[in-house]
Motif scaffolding. Structure first.
Motif, short mmCIF file in Angstrom:
data_model
loop_
_atom_site.label_atom_id
_atom_site.label_comp_id
_atom_site.label_asym_id
_atom_site.label_seq_id
_atom_site.Cartn_x
_atom_site.Cartn_y
_atom_site.Cartn_z
N ASP A 78 7.40 9.78 11.10
CA ASP A 78 6.49 10.73 11.75
C ASP A 78 5.23 10.99 10.94
O ASP A 78 4.18 11.29 11.52
CB ASP A 78 7.21 12.06 11.98
CG ASP A 78 8.31 11.96 13.03
OD1 ASP A 78 8.41 10.90 13.68
OD2 ASP A 78 9.08 12.93 13.19
N ILE A 79 5.32 10.91 9.63
CA ILE A 79 4.16 11.20 8.78
C ILE A 79 3.12 10.09 8.85
O ILE A 79 1.96 10.28 8.52
CB ILE A 79 4.61 11.43 7.32
CG1 ILE A 79 3.45 11.90 6.43
CG2 ILE A 79 5.22 10.16 6.75
CD1 ILE A 79 2.89 13.24 6.80
N ALA A 80 3.53 8.90 9.30
CA ALA A 80 2.65 7.73 9.29
C ALA A 80 1.95 7.56 10.63
O ALA A 80 2.57 7.62 11.68
CB ALA A 80 3.46 6.47 8.97
N ALA A 81 0.65 7.32 10.57
CA ALA A 81 -0.13 7.03 11.77
C ALA A 81 -0.70 5.62 11.65
O ALA A 81 -1.68 5.40 10.94
CB ALA A 81 -1.26 8.05 11.95
N MET A 82 -0.05 4.69 12.32
CA MET A 82 -0.51 3.30 12.32
C MET A 82 -1.35 3.11 13.59
O MET A 82 -0.83 2.91 14.68
CB MET A 82 0.69 2.34 12.31
CG MET A 82 0.32 0.87 12.16
SD MET A 82 1.78 -0.19 12.22
CE MET A 82 2.66 0.31 10.75
N VAL A 83 -2.65 3.19 13.42
CA VAL A 83 -3.57 3.16 14.55
C VAL A 83 -3.80 1.72 15.01
O VAL A 83 -4.24 0.88 14.22
CB VAL A 83 -4.91 3.84 14.19
CG1 VAL A 83 -5.88 3.76 15.35
CG2 VAL A 83 -4.67 5.28 13.78
N GLN A 119 -2.89 7.84 7.46
CA GLN A 119 -3.29 6.58 8.08
C GLN A 119 -2.73 5.42 7.27
O GLN A 119 -2.93 5.34 6.05
CB GLN A 119 -4.80 6.47 8.17
CG GLN A 119 -5.26 5.23 8.93
CD GLN A 119 -6.76 5.20 9.16
OE1 GLN A 119 -7.46 6.14 8.82
NE2 GLN A 119 -7.25 4.13 9.76
N VAL A 120 -2.01 4.54 7.95
CA VAL A 120 -1.42 3.38 7.28
C VAL A 120 -1.86 2.10 7.99
O VAL A 120 -2.25 2.13 9.16
CB VAL A 120 0.13 3.46 7.27
CG1 VAL A 120 0.61 4.71 6.52
CG2 VAL A 120 0.69 3.46 8.70
N ASN A 121 -1.75 0.99 7.27
CA ASN A 121 -2.05 -0.29 7.89
C ASN A 121 -0.79 -0.86 8.53
O ASN A 121 0.24 -0.19 8.60
CB ASN A 121 -2.68 -1.27 6.88
CG ASN A 121 -1.70 -1.65 5.77
OD1 ASN A 121 -0.51 -1.33 5.81
ND2 ASN A 121 -2.21 -2.33 4.76
N VAL A 122 -0.85 -2.10 8.97
CA VAL A 122 0.28 -2.69 9.69
C VAL A 122 1.49 -2.93 8.79
O VAL A 122 2.56 -3.28 9.27
CB VAL A 122 -0.13 -4.00 10.38
CG1 VAL A 122 -1.14 -3.72 11.49
CG2 VAL A 122 -0.68 -5.01 9.36
N HIS A 123 1.30 -2.74 7.48
CA HIS A 123 2.42 -2.88 6.54
C HIS A 123 2.89 -1.52 6.05
O HIS A 123 3.67 -1.44 5.09
CB HIS A 123 2.01 -3.75 5.35
CG HIS A 123 1.47 -5.09 5.75
ND1 HIS A 123 0.26 -5.58 5.32
CD2 HIS A 123 2.00 -6.05 6.56
CE1 HIS A 123 0.05 -6.78 5.84
NE2 HIS A 123 1.09 -7.09 6.60
#
Length: 444
Positions: free
Chosen positions: A308-313, A290-294
Motif C-alpha cells: 500500500d505504501i508503494a505507488a508504481m505509476v 513513488q517506485v519504479n517497475v522494480h
C-alpha cells in the motif's frame, strides 16, 4: 556501531523489512533460500489478516483466529530475524534504521508499512470516529457496540437511546459494505436475543458514500447488487453525501442533513504510512512512495517499497496499484526474486500486476464477486459469490489452527444464527474502562 538489536553481523547482505503485512510477509518468505540476512521490524509481534477485521468487530470470529505470530510463521527459516520495535527514522547516508530499540544497519531496506486511515486533516473526526485498520480497532469497535446496548437499557429518553443504538458508517467500499451487512445481521438474528428489553426496530444503520454508487472499482452489476442487498436488509444509504463534521454525537452531512449517533465507523479513505528520513521528492499524493517497475523508491538505489505504501505509476495505473492484498503480495514475491537477481548480477524483472478481481460479502448468502480467471471475467452475485468469498478468505488465513477456528465459527453462526464472541473486554471508544462508564444512581 553498537548492536542494540542483538543480531550478529554475518557478513551476508542484510535486508531489513519494515512492516509485517501481506507485502512484508511474502517478501520474507521469498528470501527463505537466499544467501542473505532477513530482518523484519514491526510494532506488533503478529501478522493480521485484515480482510476479516470487520468480523472481529461484529463478534463473528475471535481476534486471535486472524492473527499469527511472526516467529511462528518463520520458525523454520534460518536466515530470518524478527524485532519488536517502532521505526523512527531511516538514515539513508549511514544506511541505518533508527528504532525504539536502537540502530539496525542495512544493505537494503524495504518499506512495507502499509496504510493508515486518512481523515483528510479533520482532527475532530479523527478523535471521535472509530477506524478499522488493526486488531485494537476491531476490539474497540466490538466493545463499543456491545457497551452501547448495555447503556441503552439504562435510559428512557428516546433520543439518547437512538444515539446509542444507531450507527453511521462512512465509506461505501468493501469495508463499509461488509460492516453494514454484518451489523444488519446482528440486528436481525443476535442482538434481540441478548437485549429483549430493547426494540430493535429503533436501531438504524446508516451508510454514507460520497459518490453515486457503492464498491467503486467493481463492476456496475456488483455495485447495484450490493445496494439492493443492503437496502433489503434495512440499511439506510446516503449516496452523493459527504460527512462535513462529527462531534461524537451529531453527524452533519454536506447537504445540511444531520444524523445522531455515538458511534461513527470510518471506512472512507486511507493514506500511506511512510517512515521519516525519505526525501519529500519521493512522495506522491496520499503519502505513497513513488517506485519504479522494480519497486525501487525514486532517488535511491537500495531502498524499496511494496504494498500500500508503494505507488508504481503506469499508464494502466496512473495513481498506483489498488491498495489491496493481491498487489502487495505479488510485489513482495517479485521483489524477493529481484533482490536475489541483483546480488547475482542477473537482470531484474519488471512488476506486472495479475489482477485476480475483487469481491465483497454483504451478509449471509449474499456477496458480489468480479473475478478474472483463465483470461475471462466472471461476475457473480448471491450465494455462489458468497461461497467463493468464504473459500478464498478461509484458505488465505495464516495457520491451520486459525483456519479451523474461523471455519467452526462460520459454521456455528450459519446453522445457529448466533455468534459466540459477544464479550466486552478492555476499552470502549473513548478509552474509558467499562466499569467506570456503567455507573447508575437510580433504583432499578
Amino acid at each position: 556501531m553498537v548492536n542494540y538489536a542483538r543480531i550478529a553481523d554475518t557478513g551476508k547482505p542484510r535486508v531489513v523489512i519494515i512492516g509485517g503485512g501481506f507485502a512484508g510477509i511474502e517478501l520474507a518468505k521469498s528470501l527463505r533460500d537466499a544467501d542473505v540476512q532477513v530482518i523484519l521490524i514491526d510494532k506488533q509481534n503478529y501478522h493480521t489478516f485484515q480482510p476479516l477485521l470487520y468480523q472481529v468487530a461484529t463478534a463473528g470470529v475471535e481476534a486471535d483466529s486472524i492473527i499469527h505470530p511472526f516467529r511462528k510463521i518463520f520458525g523454520k527459516q534460518n536466515n530470518f530475524y524478527f524485532r519488536l520495535a517502532e521505526v523512527q527514522f531511516i538514515d539513508t547516508e549511514k544506511q541505518v534504521v533508527e528504532t525504539s530499540i536502537g540502530l539496525i544497519r542495512y544493505d537494503y531496506v524495504v518499506m512495507a508499512t502499509g496504510a493508515t486511515s486518512n481523515y483528510f486533516g479533520d482532527e475532530q473526526m479523527e478523535n471521535n470516529a472509530i477506524a478499522l485498520k488493526s486488531i485494537d480497532d476491531a476490539l474497540t469497535l466490538r466493545n463499543t457496540i456491545l457497551h452501547n446496548f448495555e447503556k441503552s437499557l439504562l435510559t428512557d429518553e428516546d433520543e439518547q437511546m437512538n444515539s446509542l443504538m444507531d450507527y453511521v458508517i462512512v465509506g461505501g467500499g468493501p469495508t463499509g459494505v461488509e460492516v453494514a451487512g454484518a451489523l444488519s445481521e446482528l440486528r436481525k438474528h443476535v442482538l434481540p436475543k441478548d437485549y429483549k428489553e430493547l426494540n430493535f426496530k429503533e436501531m438504524d444503520i446508516h451508510l454514507v458514500q460520497s459518490g453515486p454508487q457503492l464498491l467503486k472499482g467493481m463492476s456496475d452489476e456488483a455495485s447495484r447488487k450490493a445496494q439492493e442487498y443492503l437496502e433489503s436488509f434495512g440499511v439506510k444509504l446516503w449516496l452523493n453525501r459527504r460527512v462535513k463534521s462529527y462531534d461524537g454525537y451529531t453527524v452533519t452531512l454536506d447537504s445540511g442533513e444531520t444524523l445522531i449517533t455515538r458511534t461513527l465507523i470510518w471506512a472512507a479513505g486511507v493514506s500511506g504510512a511512510p517512515v521519516n528520513g525519505i526525501r519529500k521528492e519521493s512522495m506522491l499524493r496520499g503519502n505513497r512512495l513513488q517506485v519504479n517497475v522494480h519497486n525501487r523508491v525514486l532517488g535511491y538505489d537500495n531502498i524499496f517499497a511494496i504494498g500500500d505504501i508503494a505507488a508504481m505509476v503506469t499508464d494502466e495505473y496512473p495513481h498506483g496499484h489498488p491498495m489491496l492484498a493481491q498487489p502487495a503480495m505479488q510485489q513482495g514475491r517479485l521483489l524477493g526474486k529481484n533482490l536475489v537477481n541483483m546480488l547475482s548480477g542477473k537482470p531484474l524483472k519488471a512488476f506486472n500486476y495479475s489482477d485476480k478481481g475483487a469481491m465483497a460479502t454483504v451478509g449471509r448468502n449474499h456477496a458480489v464477486a468480479d473475478l478474472k480467471m483463465f483470461n475471462k471475467e466472471i461476475k457473480t452475485q448471491g450465494f455462489f459469490a458468497w461461497v467463493i468469498w468464504m473459500f478464498i478468505h478461509l484458505i488465505s488465513v495464516i495457520g491451520f489452527r486459525n483456519r479451523l477456528v474461523v471455519m467452526v465459527n462460520w459454521l456455528w453462526s450459519y446453522f445457529t444464527y448466533d455468534t459466540g464472541n459477544r464479550l466486552i473486554v478492555g476499552f470502549t471508544q473513548k478509552n474509558v474502562p467499562v466499569e467506570e462508564t456503567m455507573t447508575h444512581k437510580t433504583l432499578i
